[in-house]
Design an enzyme around this catalytic site. Sequence first.
Site, short mmCIF file in Angstrom:
data_model
loop_
_atom_site.label_atom_id
_atom_site.label_comp_id
_atom_site.label_asym_id
_atom_site.label_seq_id
_atom_site.Cartn_x
_atom_site.Cartn_y
_atom_site.Cartn_z
N GLY A 50 9.57 -1.10 -4.86
CA GLY A 50 11.06 -1.89 -3.51
C GLY A 50 9.63 -1.88 -2.65
O GLY A 50 10.16 -2.04 -1.39
N CYS A 51 8.84 -2.14 -2.43
CA CYS A 51 8.12 -2.52 -1.50
C CYS A 51 7.02 -3.64 -1.68
O CYS A 51 6.81 -3.83 -2.53
CB CYS A 51 6.67 -1.30 -1.16
N GLN A 52 7.03 -4.47 -0.71
CA GLN A 52 5.99 -5.57 -1.02
C GLN A 52 4.61 -5.78 -1.35
O GLN A 52 4.11 -6.35 -1.35
CB GLN A 52 5.99 -7.20 -0.16
#
Lengths: 139, 404
Positions: A50-52
Site C-alpha cells: 500500500g505504499c507508492q
Amino acid sequence: MTINQIQDEIIEEFSLFEDWMDKYNLLIDLGKNMPLIDPRFKIKEYLIEGCQSKVWLHPEFDGEKISFTADSDAIITKGIVALLIRVLSDRTPQEIISSDLYFIDRIGLRQNLSPTRSNGLLAMVRQIKLYAIAIDAKT
Amino acid sequence: MKSITDIRADFPILNRKVYGRDLVYFDNGATTQKPQCVIDAVSEVFTSYNSNIHRGVHALSDIASEAYEDAREKVRQFINAGHRHEIIFTSGATGSVNAVAFSFGERYVQPGDEIIISCLEHHANIVPWQMMCERKNAVLKVIPINDSGEIIFEEYLKLLSTRTKLVAVTHASNALGTIVPVKDIITAAHTTGIPVLIDGAQSIQHGITDVRELDCDFFVFSGHKIYGPTGIGVLYGKEKWLADMPPYQGGGDMVESVTFEKTTYNQLPFKFEAGTLNFPAAIGLGIALDYVSGLGRAEIAERERALLDYAVAGLSSIEGLRIYGTSANKISTISFLLKGIHQYDAGMILDKMGIAVRTGTHCAEPVMNSFGIDGTIRASMCFYNTEEEIDILATGIEKVIKMF
C-alpha cells in the site's frame, strides 16, 4: 521519555521551521541519517503493502520491548519512518497499541495520512500496531 | 484558435492557488479540468429539467430524454460513427472495455482462443481481458515494445493467428505518451477478419478521431478526460457486433418485455444501457465535445505538439533527467525520472510548489517493468497549459535536484 514526550519534542523541532521547504529538508536529513536496516530483512515478508514507495519494516522483540528498523527507497518516506521509529521503537507492545500519534497532524504531515494518498504512512502505522498486537498476543 | 488567455478564462479552476502558489496543472492524463459551459450544463440539468430519461410521459422527462439523445448524436458526429445506435453510454472507458470483454467473450470466445493486447496498455485494457480469458480458458498474447516505448509491429504480425479472436490496443499510451499506429494494426487484423478494439482514453482529446476512417470495430473513451464530467464514458461498436452480442447487464430500459418465462431485449443502443445512466454527465459530455470542436481539433493537436516540443527541449537540458518514451509520435505527455531521486520524493516536493504531476506506475505496471523501473514522474499537458508553466516545472525540477 514517554511516547507523548517524544511526540512533543518532534512537534517543537518542526515548529522551528515555518517554510514547508525547510520541513521537508529536515525529513530528507532524517531519512538520509536513519540507521541502516540489516539487508536480510529487506525482503517481501517485511515489505509494507500500500505504499507508492517501498518500505521495509522489521520488528525485534527482546521479551519486554519491541524495537524497529526500517528502510525505504524514497528519502522523504524514510524520514517519516524515522520519526515513527523514534516515537515507537523500544516500547512495550501495550505502549504501542495504546499510542495516539498526534504528532503527524501537528507537524503538518496530516495529508500524508490520507488513505487515498497511498504513500502508506497509514499502512506503516497500522503495520507497527499489528506487530505489537501479534507479539502481545503471544506473550 | 482563441487566445490562451481566453481559453484559460473558460476553466475557472485554473485560477486557483495551491499552497499559496498558482496552480500548475500537469495531470491532464488522469483527468482534465472542466470549462464553465460544461459545469453550467450539468448544473442546468438539476436546476431546470432533472427527470428520468426514457421513462416518463411528462414534460421534464421528455426534455431530459431529448437532451440525452442529443448528446449521443454529438458523440456520433464527434467520432464520425455511422449510426447513433452504435454509441453506447457507459460509466467510462473502463466500463466500456469491461462491457466488450464480457459480451464479446460470452458470444465468441472458446477455450484456446487468443486475445491480443499490447505492453503499453493501461490496466483497464488488461485486467478485463485477463478475467475473460480466465473465464473462457482463452489465452492473452502481448505485443512487446522497444526501447523508445513503441510497439514492435513485426512482433504483432507474428502474434496474429487463426486462434486470434480480438485485438485490443490503446491509441496512445497513458504512461509514456506514445501514439500507436492503430490504423496499421486494424488493417492487418482485418485481413483475416479479426475485430479490433481501440482504447481512445488518451487519444480522443488530442486530435481528430474518425472511427469509420480507422475502421475499428470498437472504440472506447472516458468523458472526464475530454473536459466532460466524470462517470460517463462511451462504447462505440459496429452495429454488426453490437446487434449480435448479448447484454452484459440486466435491468430497466434494456428490455423489450419481461415475463418470468422469457425476457426479450430492447434494440440498440438501449440493450446495453441497463438502469438509469448518468445522463447529466452524458449531457455535459456533449457540451464538452462542442467546446473542443469549437476550439478546433486540428488546432488543439498543433498547440499540444508545440507544448510537447517545448517541454522536451526544456526538460532534456536538465542534467540527470531521463525521459521514458521517446517516440517521435506522441501525445503531449512526458514521463521522466531524476537520477538518484525517487519519483515519489520528487512528486511531493513539486506538489508543494503548486505543480500537479502524477507519480508511480500510472496504472500501467507492464510498461514500467519493461523499462526495469517501478514508476516515473508524469507531466501530461493539454491546450490550456502554457510555456510559462513548463518553465515553472523545469525550475521546480532543478530545485528538487538540489534538495536531494
